[in-house]
Design an enzyme around this catalytic site. Sequence first.
Site, PDB file in Angstrom:
ATOM      1  N   LYS A 183       0.849  -1.204   0.000  1.00 48.90           N
ATOM      2  CA  LYS A 183       0.000   0.000   0.000  1.00 48.90           C
ATOM      3  C   LYS A 183       0.880   1.249   0.000  1.00 48.90           C
ATOM      4  O   LYS A 183       1.933   1.275   0.667  1.00 48.90           O
ATOM      5  CB  LYS A 183      -0.904  -0.025   1.240  1.00 48.90           C
ATOM      6  N   SER A 216      -9.784   1.734   2.806  1.00 43.90           N
ATOM      7  CA  SER A 216      -8.975   2.533   1.913  1.00 43.90           C
ATOM      8  C   SER A 216      -7.902   1.734   1.150  1.00 43.90           C
ATOM      9  O   SER A 216      -7.315   2.257   0.204  1.00 43.90           O
ATOM     10  CB  SER A 216      -8.292   3.640   2.713  1.00 43.90           C
ATOM     11  N   SER A 231      -9.882  -0.569   6.919  1.00 43.17           N
ATOM     12  CA  SER A 231      -9.309  -0.421   5.570  1.00 43.17           C
ATOM     13  C   SER A 231      -8.639  -1.649   4.986  1.00 43.17           C
ATOM     14  O   SER A 231      -8.311  -1.653   3.798  1.00 43.17           O
ATOM     15  CB  SER A 231      -8.328   0.743   5.546  1.00 43.17           C
TER      16      SER A 231
HETATM   17  N1  GLN Z   1     -13.215   4.160   6.330  1.00 47.15           N
HETATM   18  C1  GLN Z   1     -12.484   4.485   7.515  1.00 47.15           C
HETATM   19  C2  GLN Z   1     -12.017   5.909   7.445  1.00 47.15           C
HETATM   20  O1  GLN Z   1     -12.234   6.500   6.449  1.00 47.15           O
HETATM   21  C3  GLN Z   1     -11.352   3.538   7.700  1.00 47.15           C
HETATM   22  C4  GLN Z   1     -10.106   3.968   7.044  1.00 47.15           C
HETATM   23  C5  GLN Z   1      -8.918   3.127   7.408  1.00 47.15           C
HETATM   24  O2  GLN Z   1      -9.033   2.073   8.040  1.00 47.15           O
HETATM   25  N2  GLN Z   1      -7.748   3.650   7.054  1.00 47.15           N
HETATM   26  O3  GLN Z   1     -11.452   6.437   8.348  1.00 47.15           O
END
Ligand code: GLN
Length: 425
Positions: A29, A104, A128
């Site tokens: 990532k 994400s 995410s």
């Molecule tokens: N959807 C969550 C957020 O936007 C989780 C994001 C993540 O785990 N980085 O914060």
Amino acid sequence: MTEYNGYVTDETIEGADDGPLADKTVAVKDNISTEGVRTTCGSAMLEDYVPPYDATVVERLKDAGATIPGKTNMDEFGMGTTTETSAFGAVENPAAEGRVPGGSSGGSAAVVAAGDADLALGSDTGGSIRCPAAFCGVVGIKPTYGLVSRYGLVAYANSLEQVGPIAPSVEGAAELLDVIAGPDEHDATTQEAPEADGSYAAAADGDVDGLSIGVPTELLDGADEAVVETFWDAMDDLEAQGASYHEVDLPSVEHAVEAYYVIAMSEASSNLARFDGVRYGQSGGYDGNWNESFANAREEGFGEEVKRRVLLGTYALSAGYHDKYYKKAQDARAWVKQDFDEALDDADVLASPTMPVPPMKRGESLDDPLTMYLADANTTPVNLANLPAISVPAGETNDGLPVGLQLVGPAFGEREIIRAGSALA
Ligand code: GLN
């Protein structure tokens, strides 16, 4: 490059000649630092940023012989649930045409689902890793807080996030976890997991005979009907293999999404202060006024979702509002932890749908941030409680959309959730 936009950069990084991952490609990532290879976090702010060092997890991948085929696309700074907020364009879901891949870590899940990498690393602050794994029909593990080093992970919300594996099978995810897990002198929040027999991969033996599973009713209540049906089919499958299940209550989780977003945005507003065009990020120019220079850099470099969160986080931490929002959120976090501990006293693992909805249509969520935040209802409580969780494919809806089943274990109970998950995938 892939036609579904899974990679931001497809530069190959070679690992050692031999090791447990010598014949594997592991995509990384793009918020995980790679020495000499740009690391953008999906942001225009870091379009040209090239880290001078490797994250500990990258060092461990290289030592294990893995080949890194590239850096994967993601929501900007990890802020999103659909991988549509990237400055490098949205990612498409290779497993469900016209749908988002989840976020994400959408790029990481997509390249694994499409077979363009054997394995991938994601990061999970509030879902995410698990969300994109569920939406793309693959496996993802969010480790116990402190099991995996965050050194070199560009911080979004430090108290919540962990790096973890994404793979086509539970065994593959466990093999990758074996390589990245364990204390790191560069990250004081890491710790040695309690002594246990065998590797994580060895725990993927599919043996659920006698396993006791708690099902938190609150995590099924608001879920889509097709998702709930697929979930129960998978639970029946586990029961047929010797597991049993009972309902449990987690009354605190109705406050989890709110508490999560207050804490995550507060930490983000502080972490992202470094991107001012001087230390990091594109220069905002200088015309005799530094405030203006910082403002220009941030105005240009950050996308809309990131700006929204920096503003809300700054507000929640400001004098006068700190007790009303941030402190309340911390109280809710303590309550969520306690609820999970109690439920796990009477069950080996807890099960729920990973996401309450199937993958959304592309382009649908960006105008409605609140609905997008609510989709994190089942994943965010686990980060608040610092516990390990896995998402495994539970099956598909009648429309052929992937559904994930989430299993949550006690702290450092990775082997329990790997064992249970391997009975399904
Ligand atoms: N959807 C969550 C957020 O936007 C989780 C994001 C993540 O785990 N980085 O914060």
